[in-house]
Design an enzyme around this catalytic site. Structure first.
Site, PDB file in Angstrom:
ATOM      1  N   SER A   1       0.842  -1.189   0.000  1.00 14.44           N
ATOM      2  CA  SER A   1       0.000   0.000   0.000  1.00 14.44           C
ATOM      3  C   SER A   1       0.877   1.238   0.000  1.00 14.44           C
ATOM      4  O   SER A   1       2.017   1.209   0.482  1.00 14.44           O
ATOM      5  CB  SER A   1      -0.890  -0.001   1.251  1.00 14.44           C
ATOM      6  OG  SER A   1      -1.482   1.268   1.461  1.00 14.44           O
TER       7      SER A   1
ATOM      8  N   TYR B   1      -1.503  -0.137  10.467  1.00 13.76           N
ATOM      9  CA  TYR B   1      -1.540  -0.579   9.067  1.00 13.76           C
ATOM     10  C   TYR B   1      -0.268  -0.167   8.326  1.00 13.76           C
ATOM     11  O   TYR B   1       0.376  -0.980   7.659  1.00 13.76           O
ATOM     12  CB  TYR B   1      -2.768   0.009   8.378  1.00 13.76           C
ATOM     13  CG  TYR B   1      -2.938  -0.438   6.939  1.00 13.76           C
ATOM     14  CD1 TYR B   1      -3.400  -1.716   6.636  1.00 13.76           C
ATOM     15  CD2 TYR B   1      -2.634   0.420   5.879  1.00 13.76           C
ATOM     16  CE1 TYR B   1      -3.552  -2.132   5.323  1.00 13.76           C
ATOM     17  CE2 TYR B   1      -2.786   0.017   4.566  1.00 13.76           C
ATOM     18  CZ  TYR B   1      -3.245  -1.255   4.287  1.00 13.76           C
ATOM     19  OH  TYR B   1      -3.405  -1.670   2.986  1.00 13.76           O
TER      20      TYR B   1
END
Length: 246
Positions: free
Chosen positions: A144, A157
């Site tokens: 990501s 995250y």
């Protein structure tokens, strides 16, 4: 042009929805046999019907990616049945909680790290000997933009994805002198349940559907691809190095 991957075997985690579901359908067109891993039996069975309708074949493996012993058994089962593995798409992941680092509960931090990082390490550890037996083993891990962008409240995250990128870079160096290649894929904003949870006010119809990026992930399994330790950034349709090699 669709890749011809007949007589090859792939493992796909997080297969029962979102990006994993779309990738499984795209892989069905290549002739590769898929080992589909997800927690939900119903989702796997529905996907199996679609894979078969597209001319593909699959083995369904319902398991929780955090069950480390089950991941070890997965490698043993693949060895017993096929003796090798040609591709791994490590797609399973979680967003975790969005909160100030000082307020993240220990159990939430640990769950995010377990799913996004430790489970992928255990998966790699279990399947590495099988990938090395392939004439062109390919491993793809989902990353990501959050791995390279410090953004408030995204601590668990972002940290897990940054660590995953480093793990894959190290692994790519360890297999550099073999036919095995390991890379990362950044999908960017996509119409998934995870994205909806992260951005609840966003119009999902403004985002690309997972089926739009699935072909690019499948292309990373090509025996002709010689990239190693890099990130394919789908929003920009370009390859980039996550950092200098040692």
């Amino acid at each position: 042009m669709t890749l011809d991957l007949k007589n090859r075997v792939a493992v796909l985690t997080g297969a029962s929805r979102g990006i994993g579901y779309a990738v499984a359908k795209e892989l069905a067109k290549t002739g590769i046999h898929q080992v589909l891993v997800a927690r939900t039996v119903g989702g796997l069975e529905e996907l199996d019907d679609e894979v078969r309708a597209l001319g593909g074949s699959a083995t369904l493996v319902p398991l929780d990616i955090t069950d480390m012993q089950a991941l070890d058994r997965l490698g043993a089962s693949i060895h017993e049945r096929w003796g090798r593995l040609d591709a791994l798409i490590a797609n399973a992941g979680v967003l975790g909680v969005l909160a100030p680092l000082s307020q993240v509960k220990a159990k939430d931090w640990e769950q995010t790290m377990t799913v996004n990082l430790t489970a992928n390490w255990r998966l790699l550890r279990s399947l590495d000997p099988l990938l090395r037996k392939s004439d062109a083993g390919r491993a793809v891990f989902m990353t990501s933009g959050a791995a390279r962008r410090a953004k408030a409240y995204w601590g668990p995250y972002s940290v897990s994805k940054a660590a995953l990128e480093m793990m894959v870079r190290i692994y790519s160096q360890e297999v550099a002198m073999t036919p095995l290649r390991a890379n990362l894929f950044n999908p960017g904003p996509v119409r998934t349940a995870m994205r909806a949870k992260a951005m609840p006010g966003e119009d999902p119809q403004s985002l690309p559907h997972p089926s739009e990026l699935a072909p690019a992930i499948v292309d990373m399994l090509s025996p002709e691809l010689d990239r190693n330790g890099e990130v394919y950034d789908w929003p920009s349709r370009s390859w980039m190095s996550p950092g200098p090699a040692a």
